[in-house]
Design a protein around this motif. Structure first.
Motif, mmCIF file in Angstrom:
data_model
loop_
_atom_site.group_PDB
_atom_site.id
_atom_site.type_symbol
_atom_site.label_atom_id
_atom_site.label_comp_id
_atom_site.label_asym_id
_atom_site.label_seq_id
_atom_site.Cartn_x
_atom_site.Cartn_y
_atom_site.Cartn_z
ATOM 1 N N LEU A 116 -4.682 1.507 -0.849
ATOM 2 C CA LEU A 116 -4.809 0.099 -1.211
ATOM 3 C C LEU A 116 -5.350 -0.573 0.050
ATOM 4 O O LEU A 116 -4.803 -0.363 1.137
ATOM 5 N N TYR A 155 4.051 5.702 -4.025
ATOM 6 C CA TYR A 155 5.230 6.092 -4.822
ATOM 7 C C TYR A 155 5.041 5.774 -6.298
ATOM 8 O O TYR A 155 5.610 6.464 -7.151
ATOM 9 N N GLY A 161 0.844 -1.204 0.000
ATOM 10 C CA GLY A 161 0.000 0.000 0.000
ATOM 11 C C GLY A 161 0.874 1.246 0.000
ATOM 12 O O GLY A 161 0.653 2.191 -0.766
ATOM 13 N N ASN A 162 1.904 1.258 0.832
ATOM 14 C CA ASN A 162 2.834 2.388 0.830
ATOM 15 C C ASN A 162 3.403 2.582 -0.562
ATOM 16 O O ASN A 162 3.531 3.703 -1.053
ATOM 17 N N ASP A 181 -4.287 9.693 3.845
ATOM 18 C CA ASP A 181 -4.266 9.912 5.300
ATOM 19 C C ASP A 181 -3.557 11.222 5.646
ATOM 20 O O ASP A 181 -3.891 11.877 6.626
ATOM 21 N N GLY A 212 -0.151 10.068 0.621
ATOM 22 C CA GLY A 212 -1.366 9.256 0.701
ATOM 23 C C GLY A 212 -2.495 10.054 1.342
ATOM 24 O O GLY A 212 -2.257 11.057 2.024
HETATM 25 P P1 AMP Z 1 4.512 6.002 6.029
HETATM 26 O O1 AMP Z 1 5.793 5.277 5.821
HETATM 27 O O2 AMP Z 1 3.592 5.356 7.002
HETATM 28 O O3 AMP Z 1 4.724 7.472 6.342
HETATM 29 O O4 AMP Z 1 3.706 5.943 4.642
HETATM 30 C C1 AMP Z 1 4.301 6.202 3.407
HETATM 31 C C2 AMP Z 1 3.268 6.636 2.376
HETATM 32 O O5 AMP Z 1 2.316 5.585 2.110
HETATM 33 C C3 AMP Z 1 2.425 7.819 2.790
HETATM 34 O O6 AMP Z 1 2.265 8.693 1.675
HETATM 35 C C4 AMP Z 1 1.107 7.211 3.187
HETATM 36 O O7 AMP Z 1 0.064 8.142 3.063
HETATM 37 C C5 AMP Z 1 0.988 6.106 2.187
HETATM 38 N N1 AMP Z 1 0.108 4.981 2.572
HETATM 39 C C6 AMP Z 1 0.027 4.373 3.776
HETATM 40 N N2 AMP Z 1 -0.810 3.320 3.725
HETATM 41 C C7 AMP Z 1 -1.280 3.254 2.456
HETATM 42 C C8 AMP Z 1 -2.178 2.365 1.764
HETATM 43 N N3 AMP Z 1 -2.752 1.324 2.363
HETATM 44 N N4 AMP Z 1 -2.417 2.600 0.447
HETATM 45 C C9 AMP Z 1 -1.833 3.646 -0.180
HETATM 46 N N5 AMP Z 1 -0.973 4.504 0.400
HETATM 47 C C10 AMP Z 1 -0.683 4.310 1.710
#
Ligand code: AMP
Ligand code: ZN
Length: 481
Positions: free
Chosen positions: A281, A48, A43-44, A242, A240
């Protein structure tokens, strides 16, 4: 050639807007990168892939792209607001390892996924711990007018900037209990821009500051790195969905304070003109999480035998603003689609050799319109497929497909059918052994020695290889898990 006006959905205005570069001929983009305390989940990686398609589109449109992605190695708490512990410190304590080693390990793992998904290298990877002096300077500049000190740190008072939460469309005191109360905070949404090390404790990562020893807040990091490298205002900030709720509203509030004027209507004040967010995702069981033990990593997909670009294609089949549900069936379907495309290209190549040279005329208007319509990758994919099946000189169509692939990044020019074969890590038999056995079987069949041919088939089956005679996709064989 690429004349359609590029329209991008700006989360700030909740509208698609025509992209007008801040600096003529250029595009400057900042993407919130990973917190390197653990492996990224797929998902992360969707975030990208989305940012990569955006970057590819801007380049395709002839703009000089400067893309920056940060690596967060300090300051991101277990809760996006100010609750919980620093994710990096927590993992280091659990593993009894140094934070620096953990950050290095997971940064490398993230970069491996970036490479496997054919995400282009940004102009710069900014690492948060390299920018701490600049973060302290930034905080000093806004402290008097916009911040107040508590025992636990320096807090940003969100009531000192106009329109706080406009991006999130949230009211300041949301009353949902989303933001854990810190005693003494003036507004529930106030956030720490500097977190002091509690008295009597030492953190692995801490720096001296006018507010005592401590570490920068996560939101401060992105404001500082984006402003330092790209200059305010820059064109596009991504993350993302969030991040639309807490992280980016907080960045915007800091940027407004730093730029010294209130209000978001002057685009300089929010730091970036356009804020873009990819949707999530999801798994059928709910939100994907890497904090909760088992999670889906790209490496798991690869170990099960899926080519990582099948996952990239799966992402591109959905619009970036739509939620996308992950399933193994869906991944399998994406792999089949990719294989069909690769096979069409093989056929077109064979035809191009037999044909007179093409006209050099390519109609890419539809592709341009699709990608310019807020990055409609599902349509670009359909167009690439129509090109491979439609009329016209094969060489012209191939050239147009490869031009699509500059946007899609599926390596269509070099991928082969063999690359896409499902080959789980657990398999012990090699491809050369399988091919040799199949060649022997072919000979046996040619000699009408069906007993020998069946015996070879059974031997292969015993080793997990399913022989697929007459498979329309030409897989010929498949390895089971
Ligand atoms: P983080 O390492 O938790 O800061 O997340 C890295 C990126 O992944 C950020 O842009 C989040 O918003 C995005 N992100 C986190 N979970 C998901 C997901 N399930 N689907 C898509 N993007 C996500
Ligand atoms: Zn960020």
């Amino acid at each position: 050639m690429t004349d359609a006006p590029l329209k991008l959905f700006n989360s700030l205005t909740r509208q698609a807007e025509v992209f007008e570069p801040v600096h003529p001929g250029e595009a400057r983009v900042y993407t919130c990168g990973p917190t390197v305390y653990n492996y990224p989940h797929i998902g992360n990686m969707r975030a990208y892939v989305f940012a990569d398609v955006l970057g590819r589109t801007l380049s395709w449109k002839g703009l000089k792209l400067t893309h920056v992605i940060n690596i967060t190695d300090v300051g991101h708490l277990t809760d996006d607001a100010d609750a919980g512990e620093d994710k990096m410190e927590k993992m280091a304590a659990e593993r009894a390892q140094s934070i620096w080693d953990i950050a290095e390990h997971y940064k490398q793992a993230y970069w491996a996924d970036v490479k496997a998904l054919n995400i282009r290298q940004p102009a710069q990877w900014t690492v948060a711990t390299d920018y701490v002096p600049q973060m302290i300077e930034f905080a000093k500049g806004i402290a008097d007018k916009h911040c107040y000190e508590l025992e636990s740190g320096l807090y940003f008072d969100v009531s000192t900037v106009a329109d706080y939460g406009r991006l999130a469309r949230a009211v300041t005191d949301d009353g949902e209990g989303r933001i854990e109360a810190v005693e003494g905070k003036r507004n529930a949404a106030d956030f720490a821009i500097w977190r002091k090390t509690p008295a009597g404790e030492t953190r692995q990562m801490e720096w001296d500051s006018p507010w005592g020893k401590g570490a920068p807040g996560w939101h401060l990091e992105c404001s500082v790195m984006s402003g330092e490298v790209l200059g305010f205002p820059f064109d596009i900030h991504t993350g993302g969905i969030d991040h639309r709720e807490i992280h980016h509203p907080n960045e915007i509030a800091q940027n407004q304070a730093h730029c010294c004027t209130n209000g978001l209507d002057d685009p300089r004040n929010s730091g970036a003109r356009i804020w873009m967010h990819n949707n999530f995702l999801v798994e059928r069981s709910g939100k994907m999480s890497k904090s909760s033990g088992e999670f889906l990593r790209l490496q798991l997909l690869i170990d099960k035998g899926y080519h990582p670009l099948a996952y990239r294609l799966m992402c591109l089949q959905a619009h970036y603003r739509s939620e996308l549900e992950f399933s193994w069936e869906g991944l399998g379907a994406a792999l089949t689609r990719l294989k069909r495309m690769v096979m069409q290209i093989e056929r077109l190549r064979a035809r191009a050799e037999a044909e007179p040279p093409g006209t050099g005329d390519m109609t890419i208007r539809q592709i341009d319109e699709a990608i310019s319509n807020d990055l409609n990758t599902p349509r670009v994919l359909e167009n690439a497929q129509l090109l491979s099946e439609g009329k016209g000189y094969a060489s012209d169509r191939l050239a147009a497909i490869f031009l699509c692939d500059e946007l899609l990044g599926l390596n269509l020019e070099t991928l082969t059918r063999a690359d896409l074969r499902i080959r789980p890590k657990t398999a012990t038999i090699t491809e050369a052994e399988i091919e040799a056995a199949l060649a022997r079987r072919k000979e046996a069949r040619a000699a009408k020695d069906f007993a020998a041919s069946d015996a070879i088939r059974d031997e292969l089956a015993a080793q997990g290889v399913e022989v697929m005679d007459g498979d329309p996709l030409g897989w010929e064989w498949r390895l089971g898990e």
